[in-house]
Design a protein around this motif. Sequence first.
Motif, PDB file in Angstrom:
ATOM      1  N   VAL A  99       3.588  14.797 -13.550  1.00 43.56           N
ATOM      2  CA  VAL A  99       2.648  15.592 -14.351  1.00 43.56           C
ATOM      3  C   VAL A  99       2.838  17.082 -14.071  1.00 43.56           C
ATOM      4  O   VAL A  99       2.818  17.916 -14.985  1.00 43.56           O
ATOM      5  CB  VAL A  99       1.196  15.145 -14.080  1.00 43.56           C
ATOM      6  N   LEU A 100       3.063  17.438 -12.809  1.00 44.47           N
ATOM      7  CA  LEU A 100       3.292  18.844 -12.466  1.00 44.47           C
ATOM      8  C   LEU A 100       4.608  19.356 -13.061  1.00 44.47           C
ATOM      9  O   LEU A 100       4.693  20.501 -13.504  1.00 44.47           O
ATOM     10  CB  LEU A 100       3.272  19.024 -10.944  1.00 44.47           C
ATOM     11  N   TYR A 101       5.628  18.504 -13.068  1.00 45.63           N
ATOM     12  CA  TYR A 101       6.886  18.889 -13.726  1.00 45.63           C
ATOM     13  C   TYR A 101       6.699  19.040 -15.232  1.00 45.63           C
ATOM     14  O   TYR A 101       7.333  19.890 -15.863  1.00 45.63           O
ATOM     15  CB  TYR A 101       7.991  17.865 -13.454  1.00 45.63           C
ATOM     16  N   LEU A 159       1.818   6.762  -6.829  1.00 44.27           N
ATOM     17  CA  LEU A 159       0.821   7.760  -7.225  1.00 44.27           C
ATOM     18  C   LEU A 159       1.328   9.185  -6.999  1.00 44.27           C
ATOM     19  O   LEU A 159       1.167  10.051  -7.871  1.00 44.27           O
ATOM     20  CB  LEU A 159      -0.481   7.523  -6.453  1.00 44.27           C
ATOM     21  N   ILE A 160       1.965   9.427  -5.873  1.00 46.90           N
ATOM     22  CA  ILE A 160       2.481  10.768  -5.575  1.00 46.90           C
ATOM     23  C   ILE A 160       3.574  11.168  -6.565  1.00 46.90           C
ATOM     24  O   ILE A 160       3.602  12.297  -7.059  1.00 46.90           O
ATOM     25  CB  ILE A 160       2.984  10.834  -4.123  1.00 46.90           C
ATOM     26  N   LEU A 169       0.824  -1.210   0.000  1.00 43.58           N
ATOM     27  CA  LEU A 169       0.000   0.000   0.000  1.00 43.58           C
ATOM     28  C   LEU A 169       0.858   1.260   0.000  1.00 43.58           C
ATOM     29  O   LEU A 169       0.583   2.204  -0.747  1.00 43.58           O
ATOM     30  CB  LEU A 169      -0.947  -0.002   1.210  1.00 43.58           C
ATOM     31  N   VAL A 170       1.904   1.268   0.802  1.00 41.90           N
ATOM     32  CA  VAL A 170       2.811   2.428   0.851  1.00 41.90           C
ATOM     33  C   VAL A 170       3.502   2.620  -0.499  1.00 41.90           C
ATOM     34  O   VAL A 170       3.652   3.756  -0.975  1.00 41.90           O
ATOM     35  CB  VAL A 170       3.839   2.248   1.988  1.00 41.90           C
ATOM     36  N   LEU A 171       3.916   1.536  -1.132  1.00 45.63           N
ATOM     37  CA  LEU A 171       4.560   1.628  -2.433  1.00 45.63           C
ATOM     38  C   LEU A 171       3.609   2.165  -3.498  1.00 45.63           C
ATOM     39  O   LEU A 171       3.987   2.985  -4.333  1.00 45.63           O
ATOM     40  CB  LEU A 171       5.114   0.269  -2.856  1.00 45.63           C
TER      41      LEU A 171
END
Length: 94
Positions: free
Chosen positions: A18-20, A11-12, A4-6
């Motif tokens: 996408v922001l870059y 996702l982050i 789950l953490v991976l």
Amino acid sequence: MLDLVLRISLLIIAISTVLYLYRLIKGPSIPDRVIALDAIGINLICITAIISVILRTNAFLEVILLLGILTFIGTVAFAKFLEKGEIIENDRNS
């Protein structure tokens, strides 16, 4: 729990890529765009590494190394172009 953490970290990192990409297209100056391109390369390395851990394989290690080398060479080439205006110097005496 680790899975789950991976997936959340994947996702982050994908959202930050996408922001870059937005910064690469819209960047106010050329150095901002070069930094965004370098950060996209680093994020691709991170995404590949996380997928490798999720799939429990080491088949992507060569891909990670290749992406790292290409990102570094691209950043150095862009920095040299921004500084001198050319990447490959024809005259070796100067």
